[in-house]
Design a protein around this motif. Sequence first.
Motif, PDB file in Angstrom:
ATOM      1  N   THR A  11      -5.008  -5.419  17.653  1.00  0.00           N
ATOM      2  CA  THR A  11      -5.642  -4.616  16.575  1.00  0.00           C
ATOM      3  C   THR A  11      -4.709  -4.444  15.214  1.00  0.00           C
ATOM      4  OG1 THR A  11      -6.584  -3.686  18.480  1.00  0.00           O
ATOM      5  CG2 THR A  11      -6.801  -2.513  16.326  1.00  0.00           C
ATOM      6  N   PHE A  12      -3.561  -4.234  15.443  1.00  0.00           N
ATOM      7  CA  PHE A  12      -2.710  -3.916  14.380  1.00  0.00           C
ATOM      8  C   PHE A  12      -2.839  -5.180  13.325  1.00  0.00           C
ATOM      9  CE2 PHE A  12       1.277  -3.274  12.148  1.00  0.00           C
ATOM     10  CZ  PHE A  12       1.188  -2.332  11.445  1.00  0.00           C
ATOM     11  N   LYS A  13      -2.522  -6.380  13.704  1.00  0.00           N
ATOM     12  CA  LYS A  13      -2.421  -7.602  13.235  1.00  0.00           C
ATOM     13  C   LYS A  13      -3.623  -7.675  12.252  1.00  0.00           C
ATOM     14  CE  LYS A  13       0.875  -9.991  15.865  1.00  0.00           C
ATOM     15  NZ  LYS A  13       1.070 -11.197  16.710  1.00  0.00           N
ATOM     16  N   LEU A  14      -4.807  -7.386  12.987  1.00  0.00           N
ATOM     17  CA  LEU A  14      -6.130  -7.617  12.173  1.00  0.00           C
ATOM     18  C   LEU A  14      -6.258  -6.617  11.180  1.00  0.00           C
ATOM     19  CD1 LEU A  14      -8.993  -8.943  12.021  1.00  0.00           C
ATOM     20  CD2 LEU A  14      -9.612  -7.347  13.830  1.00  0.00           C
ATOM     21  N   PHE A  15      -5.808  -5.035  11.641  1.00  0.00           N
ATOM     22  CA  PHE A  15      -6.048  -4.297  10.404  1.00  0.00           C
ATOM     23  C   PHE A  15      -5.012  -4.508   9.415  1.00  0.00           C
ATOM     24  CE2 PHE A  15      -4.308  -0.396   8.805  1.00  0.00           C
ATOM     25  CZ  PHE A  15      -5.495   0.460   8.460  1.00  0.00           C
ATOM     26  N   SER A  16      -3.977  -4.939   9.478  1.00  0.00           N
ATOM     27  CA  SER A  16      -3.122  -5.182   8.425  1.00  0.00           C
ATOM     28  C   SER A  16      -3.317  -6.364   7.509  1.00  0.00           C
ATOM     29  CB  SER A  16      -1.646  -5.803   9.128  1.00  0.00           C
ATOM     30  OG  SER A  16      -0.922  -4.856   9.953  1.00  0.00           O
ATOM     31  N   ALA A  17      -4.104  -7.204   8.173  1.00  0.00           N
ATOM     32  CA  ALA A  17      -4.834  -8.623   7.323  1.00  0.00           C
ATOM     33  C   ALA A  17      -5.965  -7.965   6.360  1.00  0.00           C
ATOM     34  CB  ALA A  17      -5.262  -9.594   8.185  1.00  0.00           C
ATOM     35  N   VAL A  18      -6.734  -7.038   6.989  1.00  0.00           N
ATOM     36  CA  VAL A  18      -7.793  -6.529   6.569  1.00  0.00           C
ATOM     37  C   VAL A  18      -7.403  -5.652   5.186  1.00  0.00           C
ATOM     38  CG1 VAL A  18      -9.931  -4.869   6.617  1.00  0.00           C
ATOM     39  CG2 VAL A  18      -9.461  -6.844   8.389  1.00  0.00           C
ATOM     40  N   SER A  19      -6.197  -4.828   5.493  1.00  0.00           N
ATOM     41  CA  SER A  19      -5.780  -3.856   4.560  1.00  0.00           C
ATOM     42  C   SER A  19      -5.246  -4.837   3.475  1.00  0.00           C
ATOM     43  CB  SER A  19      -4.613  -3.200   5.032  1.00  0.00           C
ATOM     44  OG  SER A  19      -5.015  -2.449   6.269  1.00  0.00           O
ATOM     45  N   ILE A  20      -4.618  -5.976   3.575  1.00  0.00           N
ATOM     46  CA  ILE A  20      -3.950  -6.618   2.498  1.00  0.00           C
ATOM     47  C   ILE A  20      -5.222  -7.294   1.545  1.00  0.00           C
ATOM     48  CG2 ILE A  20      -2.782  -8.671   1.826  1.00  0.00           C
ATOM     49  CD1 ILE A  20      -0.950  -8.244   4.402  1.00  0.00           C
ATOM     50  N   PHE A  21      -6.147  -7.830   2.146  1.00  0.00           N
ATOM     51  CA  PHE A  21      -7.213  -8.491   1.669  1.00  0.00           C
ATOM     52  C   PHE A  21      -7.832  -7.281   0.678  1.00  0.00           C
ATOM     53  CE2 PHE A  21     -11.721  -9.132   1.643  1.00  0.00           C
ATOM     54  CZ  PHE A  21     -11.752 -10.037   1.053  1.00  0.00           C
ATOM     55  N   TYR A  22      -8.048  -6.074   1.275  1.00  0.00           N
ATOM     56  CA  TYR A  22      -8.624  -4.945   0.558  1.00  0.00           C
ATOM     57  C   TYR A  22      -8.038  -4.473  -0.640  1.00  0.00           C
ATOM     58  CZ  TYR A  22     -11.056  -0.493  -0.024  1.00  0.00           C
ATOM     59  OH  TYR A  22     -11.813   0.622  -0.478  1.00  0.00           O
ATOM     60  N   ILE A  23      -6.685  -4.330  -0.556  1.00  0.00           N
ATOM     61  CA  ILE A  23      -5.697  -4.062  -1.624  1.00  0.00           C
ATOM     62  C   ILE A  23      -5.919  -4.941  -2.736  1.00  0.00           C
ATOM     63  CG2 ILE A  23      -3.449  -3.412  -2.461  1.00  0.00           C
ATOM     64  CD1 ILE A  23      -4.631  -1.230  -0.720  1.00  0.00           C
ATOM     65  N   ILE A  24      -5.753  -6.383  -2.323  1.00  0.00           N
ATOM     66  CA  ILE A  24      -5.854  -7.167  -3.466  1.00  0.00           C
ATOM     67  C   ILE A  24      -7.300  -7.481  -4.013  1.00  0.00           C
ATOM     68  CG2 ILE A  24      -5.899  -9.830  -3.662  1.00  0.00           C
ATOM     69  CD1 ILE A  24      -3.719 -10.096  -1.497  1.00  0.00           C
ATOM     70  N   ALA A  25      -8.183  -7.085  -3.291  1.00  0.00           N
ATOM     71  CA  ALA A  25      -9.749  -6.914  -3.842  1.00  0.00           C
ATOM     72  C   ALA A  25      -9.726  -5.908  -4.931  1.00  0.00           C
ATOM     73  CB  ALA A  25     -10.569  -6.736  -2.759  1.00  0.00           C
ATOM     74  N   ILE A  26      -9.052  -4.628  -4.672  1.00  0.00           N
ATOM     75  CA  ILE A  26      -9.248  -3.514  -5.657  1.00  0.00           C
ATOM     76  C   ILE A  26      -8.528  -3.524  -6.789  1.00  0.00           C
ATOM     77  CG2 ILE A  26      -8.420  -1.166  -6.079  1.00  0.00           C
ATOM     78  CD1 ILE A  26      -8.541  -0.379  -3.025  1.00  0.00           C
ATOM     79  N   LEU A  27      -7.424  -4.519  -6.856  1.00  0.00           N
ATOM     80  CA  LEU A  27      -6.571  -4.942  -8.086  1.00  0.00           C
ATOM     81  C   LEU A  27      -7.240  -6.039  -8.662  1.00  0.00           C
ATOM     82  CD1 LEU A  27      -3.067  -4.716  -6.469  1.00  0.00           C
ATOM     83  CD2 LEU A  27      -4.411  -3.131  -7.870  1.00  0.00           C
ATOM     84  N   CYS A  28      -8.094  -6.922  -8.209  1.00  0.00           N
ATOM     85  CA  CYS A  28      -8.329  -8.212  -8.843  1.00  0.00           C
ATOM     86  C   CYS A  28      -9.812  -8.155  -9.209  1.00  0.00           C
ATOM     87  CB  CYS A  28      -8.115  -9.453  -7.931  1.00  0.00           C
ATOM     88  SG  CYS A  28      -6.441  -9.626  -7.692  1.00  0.00           S
TER      89      CYS A  28
END
Length: 399
Positions: free
Chosen positions: A300-317
């Motif tokens: 669950t944590f690995k999935l959450f980490s991947a989603v979090s990284i994708f989300y932060i990149i999306a906010i910035l880009c």
Amino acid sequence: MKSKKKWLIILSFIILLTSFRLAWLFYYNDPDRPKAEDGVLDIRSADLMSEVMPVNGEWAFYPDKFVNPNQLSDEGDATPIRVPSDWRSVDQNEQESSFGHGTYHLRIITNPNDSNMYRLRFMGISTASRVYINGEEVGELGKVGANKATSEPNEMPFSVNAQPAAGKIDIVIQVSNFDHIKRGGIGRTIYFGGVNAVEAHEHFSMGLQLIGFAVLFFHGIYILVLYLFVFKQKKLLLFAGAVFSMAVSIIFDDDQLIRVIWPEIGFEERIKLTLLFYASAYILSVFYLKTLVKDQFNRTFKLFSAVSIFYIIAILCLDYNEFNYILSPIYSILMLTPAVLIPLIFNKKISIKTPYSIYLVFTVIAISSSTFWGSIKGRVLEIGIPFYPFDKRYRNWNG
């Protein structure tokens, strides 16, 4: 402490936090206060020199028109609209976006001999507005226009004074929105009352936000000192990052105190930074919680980490509207993840009889409470909820 006793204390704490929240909510949303009906708000029986009330209810609305105050009688029947709300609620074509323009009208009825000076506090109109009081323009925020090329967004709290004329206060607000895809028009509560009462309300709200920011900021400093000179545990850096992110998010939201030191911050910049700091606070909170149960929830944590990284990149880009339209469900997932993990972690920590686990319970309950009520505040538009600092402050005193 026995497990049953711990759970009883936890339940009592949840009830206490919920009671505080509901008391705060009902204080600012008294059902017995006058409400607007058919574009008219009658305050003749109310004493507003010493208190503030929201001017919620049914306003008159002229969609796709900029109506001047002296032309209202020529426009025929207006469309009733609930304030606050997204103006798509009156759109017969059910558009997917909230882009458009229109004019709001409300007539406040006062006593014929009332010459008191009143004040209106707008908490945010999406995304440009021009306000008239009794036919006179008293302020414009951004630049209203019939299309994106002629409009300029600027959404922030502002106040105007209003004095009755012949027993009434006529409020006309021209609004345009071509910058916020999911929220157009008067989507946040407007507060009304005597000048001194509204100013006191403004100062009280801003003061609470400053206190909340200061408590969180200095608590983050305290955590860093613990890391540097006492414990040297890297998980403290995660907790400090969550605390600092939540502190900064306070001054970007509500009364937007960030404008004191950054007055020229752009519309999209502020919203994206607000989302970034909120998301960072909860992402880092989950990372910190994971350190408490190192051998649990790994997938669950690995999935959450991947989603979090994708989300932060999306906010910035991404462009803000592209991001908001496509990825808002991910934001909800990130915000609700702590609420899902917390009961599981509670049970694990209590079952292995971790020392002082009850204080951890109090901390993460406060995080869940703040997340839940923040979601309610953002989605239930027809109620006004001023800044509420107590969950945030409590959870960091116990962190």
